[in-house]
Design an enzyme around this catalytic site. Structure first.
Site, PDB file in Angstrom:
ATOM      1  N   CYS A   1      -4.753   2.417  -3.646  1.00  0.00           N
ATOM      2  CA  CYS A   1      -3.503   2.944  -3.045  1.00  0.00           C
ATOM      3  C   CYS A   1      -2.372   1.945  -3.192  1.00  0.00           C
ATOM      4  CB  CYS A   1      -3.705   3.303  -1.577  1.00  0.00           C
ATOM      5  SG  CYS A   1      -4.857   4.635  -1.328  1.00  0.00           S
TER       6      CYS A   1
ATOM      7  N   ASP B   1       3.251  -4.389   8.044  1.00  0.00           N
ATOM      8  CA  ASP B   1       2.016  -3.620   7.877  1.00  0.00           C
ATOM      9  C   ASP B   1       0.856  -4.608   8.016  1.00  0.00           C
ATOM     10  OD1 ASP B   1      -0.278  -2.483   6.883  1.00  0.00           O
ATOM     11  OD2 ASP B   1       0.651  -1.637   5.092  1.00  0.00           O
TER      12      ASP B   1
ATOM     13  N   LYS C   1     -10.304  -0.770  10.714  1.00  0.00           N
ATOM     14  CA  LYS C   1     -10.402  -1.996   9.905  1.00  0.00           C
ATOM     15  C   LYS C   1     -10.664  -3.223  10.783  1.00  0.00           C
ATOM     16  CE  LYS C   1      -7.288  -0.251   6.316  1.00  0.00           C
ATOM     17  NZ  LYS C   1      -8.115   0.218   5.194  1.00  0.00           N
TER      18      LYS C   1
ATOM     19  N   HIS D   1       0.877  -1.182   0.000  1.00  0.00           N
ATOM     20  CA  HIS D   1       0.000   0.000   0.000  1.00  0.00           C
ATOM     21  C   HIS D   1       0.910   1.226   0.000  1.00  0.00           C
ATOM     22  CE1 HIS D   1      -2.774   2.941   1.860  1.00  0.00           C
ATOM     23  NE2 HIS D   1      -3.768   2.154   1.504  1.00  0.00           N
TER      24      HIS D   1
ATOM     25  N   GLN E   1      -4.374  -5.133   6.897  1.00  0.00           N
ATOM     26  CA  GLN E   1      -5.366  -6.061   6.335  1.00  0.00           C
ATOM     27  C   GLN E   1      -5.308  -7.443   6.975  1.00  0.00           C
ATOM     28  OE1 GLN E   1      -7.746  -5.143   4.457  1.00  0.00           O
ATOM     29  NE2 GLN E   1      -6.999  -3.161   3.764  1.00  0.00           N
TER      30      GLN E   1
HETATM   31  C1  PLP Z   1      -2.268  -2.775   3.547  1.00  0.00           C
HETATM   32  C2  PLP Z   1      -2.616  -1.414   4.035  1.00  0.00           C
HETATM   33  N1  PLP Z   1      -1.684  -0.667   4.636  1.00  0.00           N
HETATM   34  C3  PLP Z   1      -1.945   0.546   5.120  1.00  0.00           C
HETATM   35  C4  PLP Z   1      -3.198   1.101   4.988  1.00  0.00           C
HETATM   36  C5  PLP Z   1      -3.445   2.465   5.544  1.00  0.00           C
HETATM   37  O1  PLP Z   1      -4.346   2.378   6.594  1.00  0.00           O
HETATM   38  P1  PLP Z   1      -4.948   3.712   7.251  1.00  0.00           P
HETATM   39  O2  PLP Z   1      -5.526   4.483   6.108  1.00  0.00           O
HETATM   40  O3  PLP Z   1      -5.979   3.211   8.202  1.00  0.00           O
HETATM   41  O4  PLP Z   1      -3.824   4.418   7.907  1.00  0.00           O
HETATM   42  C6  PLP Z   1      -4.189   0.383   4.347  1.00  0.00           C
HETATM   43  C7  PLP Z   1      -5.529   0.964   4.130  1.00  0.00           C
HETATM   44  O5  PLP Z   1      -6.295   0.558   3.311  1.00  0.00           O
HETATM   45  C8  PLP Z   1      -3.899  -0.908   3.866  1.00  0.00           C
HETATM   46  O6  PLP Z   1      -4.828  -1.650   3.247  1.00  0.00           O
END
Ligand code: PLP
Length: 411
Positions: A369, A205, A231, A130, A208
């Site tokens: 993203c 990270d 999430k 992401h 998900q």
């Molecule tokens: C794999 C992953 N990393 C990071 C993020 C960023 O999360 P946040 O927008 O809650 O900071 C997301 C959000 O969709 C994501 O799917």
């Protein structure tokens, strides 16, 4: 452990009743919500906990001597303990509340990596990240004259990991546990172990992964783990950075302000203890309370049953979507979380999203993203249906029927 009364078995219809929005009373037709990777819905207990906090305990934390402040502090710090238990961290000092995964990663980039990074150094990520797990590293690499490298992926959306990518110049390996654009579940333990064997710190990270599985940071062995409250069926605006205590202790503050200090003079300021050193200003107290309630709620679920249910959703969706003419599933890894991403020959994802919306089905379209993933598969955008444990097999059938309609319209 904060584990509360376990339910005897997983019954999706019973679980759905815990989520007011799924009752559909504000919709003219039943809501088929398949956009859970973007954000998930909140059970009533989370909404109630937030309301109760504001109605009964609302106050600023830590500094107050009055009982209301003490009650709010207990709520907030209690939520930290719940997070520690949920991800099986060794100590509560290792849990830093942030705004979400994005802020957690930025914190590590600025406070951990930047001071260590020298010209010619490398940071390793993967091709399936992401943007939140690319851009923060890119920013500090540019400042330091360091290089951002990545692990490539194959046509199924699986990592082509080679230990040679971890060099003596690698200062951090940051990778996604579960890809939001492909659904791939990465072998996090093995990746961490390979990095550790070379003395390279790791950040996972978990944005998900956290909604789909129980996380055990000590079993993973990672140095940092990041996830977002919204999430994992909690509120927006709150997230978590787990960091190993020895590392957090050596890191300078990320932001300056109240709460993160011990003593301030114009000549010198000393920092507060962990984790407060990283929590400048008034935090999202109600958000933390809501997140704690969400984790309590998740603790009532039978996770073996959740896994089996989500696997059944994924299997049904994969099988049915594969029969739609011109539909290509992007991301067919052996190990996948319950989401399906696809494109359809001759139809723009935006049109798919709009037609599905008319049918009452909420999905996400776009680059998610994760533009490097789109580039890898040669598409500008895809459509993503992402499932949570409260989704039903019948909802997958509604999705498939709606997609069949799209196919007919654009035939
Ligand atoms: C794999 C992953 N990393 C990071 C993020 C960023 O999360 P946040 O927008 O809650 O900071 C997301 C959000 O969709 C994501 O799917």
């Amino acid at each position: 452990m904060h584990r509360t009364l376990a339910r005897p078995a997983f019954d999706v219809e019973t679980v759905r009743k815990d989520f007011p929005i799924l009752a559909g009373h504000v919709w003219c037709k039943p809501l088929v919500y398949l956009d859970n990777a973007a954000t998930s819905h909140k059970p009533r207990v989370v909404l109630d906990a937030i309301e109760r906090f504001y109605k009964e305990h609302n106050s600023n934390i830590h500094r107050g001597v009055h009982w209301l402040s003490a009650a709010a502090t207990k709520d907030y710090e209690g939520a930290r303990d719940k997070v520690r238990d949920w991800i099986r961290a060794a100590a509560r000092e290792e849990i830093v509340f942030t705004r979400g995964t994005t802020e957690s990663i930025n914190l590590v980039a600025r406070s951990f990596l930047r001071p260590r990074l020298k010209p010619g150094d490398e940071v390793l990520v993967t091709e399936m990240e992401h943007h939140s797990n690319i851009v923060p590293w890119q920013l500090v690499c540019e400042e330091a004259g360091a290089k951002l490298s990545h692990v490539p992926i194959d046509d199924r959306g699986q990592l082509l990991f080679d230990e040679k990518l971890l060099t003596e110049r690698t200062r951090l390996f940051a990778f996604v546990h579960v890809s939001n654009a492909l659904g791939t579940v990465n072998p996090a333990r093995e990746l961490v172990r390979a990095a550790r064997a070379r003395g390279i710190p790791t950040l996972v990270d978990g944005a998900q992964a956290a909604p789909h599985t129980r996380i055990d940071v000590r079993d993973l062995g990672c140095d940092f783990y990041a996830f977002s409250g919204h999430k994992v069926f909690g509120p927006t605006g709150i997230g978590v950075l787990y960091g190993r205590k020895e590392l957090l202790e050596g890191m300078p503050p990320y932001q300056g302000g109240g709460e993160m200090i011990k003593r301030v003079t114009f000549q010198k300021t000393t920092w507060n203890d962990l984790p407060y050193k990283f929590e400048a200003g008034t935090p999202d107290i109600a958000g933390a309370v809501g997140l704690g309630a969400a984790l309590d709620y998740l603790g009532t679920l039978d996770w073996e049953a959740v896994r089996a249910h989500e696997a059944a959703l994924l299997a049904r969706a994969t099988e049915a979507l594969s029969t739609i003419k011109g539909l290509r599933i992007i991301g067919t890894a052996k190990s996948k979380a319950s989401l399906v991403t696809f494109d359809m020959e001759g139809v723009h994802p935006h049109d798919i999203g709009q037609i599905l919306d008319q049918e009452g089905v909420a999905v996400r379209t776009g680059h998610h993203c994760a533009q490097p993933v789109m580039d890898r598969f040669g598409v500008p955008a895809t459509t993503r249906a992402s499932f949570a444990f409260y989704n039903t097999l019948a909802e997958i059938d509604v999705l498939v029927a709606a997609l069949t309609k799209v196919r007919e319209l654009f035939a």
